[in-house]
Design a protein around this motif. Structure first.
Motif, PDB file in Angstrom:
ATOM      1  N   PRO A 117       0.819  -1.214   0.000  1.00 57.93           N
ATOM      2  CA  PRO A 117       0.000   0.000   0.000  1.00 57.93           C
ATOM      3  C   PRO A 117       0.853   1.265   0.000  1.00 57.93           C
ATOM      4  O   PRO A 117       0.433   2.314  -0.480  1.00 57.93           O
ATOM      5  N   LEU A 118       2.055   1.151   0.524  1.00 58.89           N
ATOM      6  CA  LEU A 118       2.935   2.318   0.602  1.00 58.89           C
ATOM      7  C   LEU A 118       3.589   2.614  -0.744  1.00 58.89           C
ATOM      8  O   LEU A 118       3.877   3.772  -1.051  1.00 58.89           O
ATOM      9  N   LEU A 119       3.780   1.600  -1.567  1.00 61.64           N
ATOM     10  CA  LEU A 119       4.322   1.824  -2.902  1.00 61.64           C
ATOM     11  C   LEU A 119       3.360   2.674  -3.721  1.00 61.64           C
ATOM     12  O   LEU A 119       3.776   3.603  -4.410  1.00 61.64           O
ATOM     13  N   SER A 120       2.073   2.375  -3.635  1.00 60.44           N
ATOM     14  CA  SER A 120       1.110   3.182  -4.395  1.00 60.44           C
ATOM     15  C   SER A 120       1.109   4.625  -3.891  1.00 60.44           C
ATOM     16  O   SER A 120       0.987   5.566  -4.681  1.00 60.44           O
ATOM     17  N   LYS A 121       1.272   4.814  -2.592  1.00 54.99           N
ATOM     18  CA  LYS A 121       1.356   6.170  -2.036  1.00 54.99           C
ATOM     19  C   LYS A 121       2.618   6.877  -2.525  1.00 54.99           C
ATOM     20  O   LYS A 121       2.575   8.035  -2.936  1.00 54.99           O
ATOM     21  N   ALA A 122       3.755   6.180  -2.494  1.00 54.81           N
ATOM     22  CA  ALA A 122       5.020   6.777  -2.929  1.00 54.81           C
ATOM     23  C   ALA A 122       4.950   7.173  -4.403  1.00 54.81           C
ATOM     24  O   ALA A 122       5.397   8.261  -4.777  1.00 54.81           O
ATOM     25  N   ARG A 123       4.396   6.315  -5.230  1.00 55.12           N
ATOM     26  CA  ARG A 123       4.251   6.640  -6.654  1.00 55.12           C
ATOM     27  C   ARG A 123       3.417   7.911  -6.834  1.00 55.12           C
ATOM     28  O   ARG A 123       3.755   8.786  -7.617  1.00 55.12           O
ATOM     29  N   HIS A 124       2.306   7.982  -6.105  1.00 60.08           N
ATOM     30  CA  HIS A 124       1.419   9.147  -6.196  1.00 60.08           C
ATOM     31  C   HIS A 124       2.118  10.414  -5.708  1.00 60.08           C
ATOM     32  O   HIS A 124       2.055  11.452  -6.371  1.00 60.08           O
ATOM     33  N   LEU A 125       2.778  10.324  -4.567  1.00 59.79           N
ATOM     34  CA  LEU A 125       3.453  11.495  -4.005  1.00 59.79           C
ATOM     35  C   LEU A 125       4.573  11.973  -4.929  1.00 59.79           C
ATOM     36  O   LEU A 125       4.750  13.176  -5.138  1.00 59.79           O
ATOM     37  N   GLN A 126       5.306  11.039  -5.505  1.00 58.76           N
ATOM     38  CA  GLN A 126       6.373  11.418  -6.429  1.00 58.76           C
ATOM     39  C   GLN A 126       5.791  12.085  -7.677  1.00 58.76           C
ATOM     40  O   GLN A 126       6.299  13.101  -8.145  1.00 58.76           O
TER      41      GLN A 126
END
Length: 190
Positions: A117-126
């Protein structure tokens, strides 16, 4: 329930597989926000929640990744053993109990498969240019899903391997010693 088919499957590590799921009838899939999950009826009939790692804006497919748990109660073992390319599965629409909230900065702490779930957040934030940091803790490089992709995020990501040794665990003291306006998300096993 939505009928999907395993469009593709790839090994991320010896025990973690990624599954790309596409709708059987071509019906558009519901959109979702970073951190969302779907509930999958696995080939064994077990209902299990898996985090979505794909982009949730007008998705044509859903991508999940899961670890085969040694003491599986039927979910992860069933997916790893029987969900091959072409397998039809039923899923519930995405839900998100782990939404990003507005904050000036984000710290994403992932342990093992908790990275999904954190990978999807990191992709979005980046993609949105929002300040964030990821601390990703695993036992070894060979057990680290999405290692290359996260390493490519450069200074945003710290990857730490503890080799299963308590004395080599990541020391979070420097991160939390001084309070700051950062929203922290954490996911992973104990």
């Amino acid at each position: 329930m939505i009928e999907v088919q395993v469009k593709s499957r790839r090994a991320l590590t010896d025990s973690i597989a990624e599954f790309t799921l596409a709708p059987v009838d071509g019906t558009p899939l519901p959109a979702f926000t970073p951190g969302a999950h779907i509930t999958v009826e696995t080939p064994s009939g077990a209902m299990r929640r898996y985090s979505l790692v794909s982009d949730g804006t007008a998705p044509k497919e859903y991508v999940i990744a899961l670890k085969r748990e040694p003491d599986s109660r039927g979910g992860s073992a069933s997916m790893h053993d029987a969900a091959t390319e072409g397998t039809t599965l039923k899923i519930e629409p995405p839900q998100n109990d782990f939404e990003l909230v507005d904050a000036p900065d984000y710290l994403l702490i992932a342990g093992g498969i908790g990275v999904t779930p954190l990978l999807s957040k990191a992709r979005h934030l980046q993609a949105t240019g929002t300040p964030f940091q990821v601390i990703y803790c695993t036992r070894s490089a060979s057990e680290t899903a999405f290692l290359d992709e996260l390493a490519a995020m450069g200074d945003h990501v710290t990857i730490h391997h503890d080799n299963g040794d308590f004395d080599e665990m990541y020391d979070f003291w420097d991160v939390f010693e001084t309070p700051r306006p950062t929203h922290v998300y954490c996911c992973g096993p104990a």
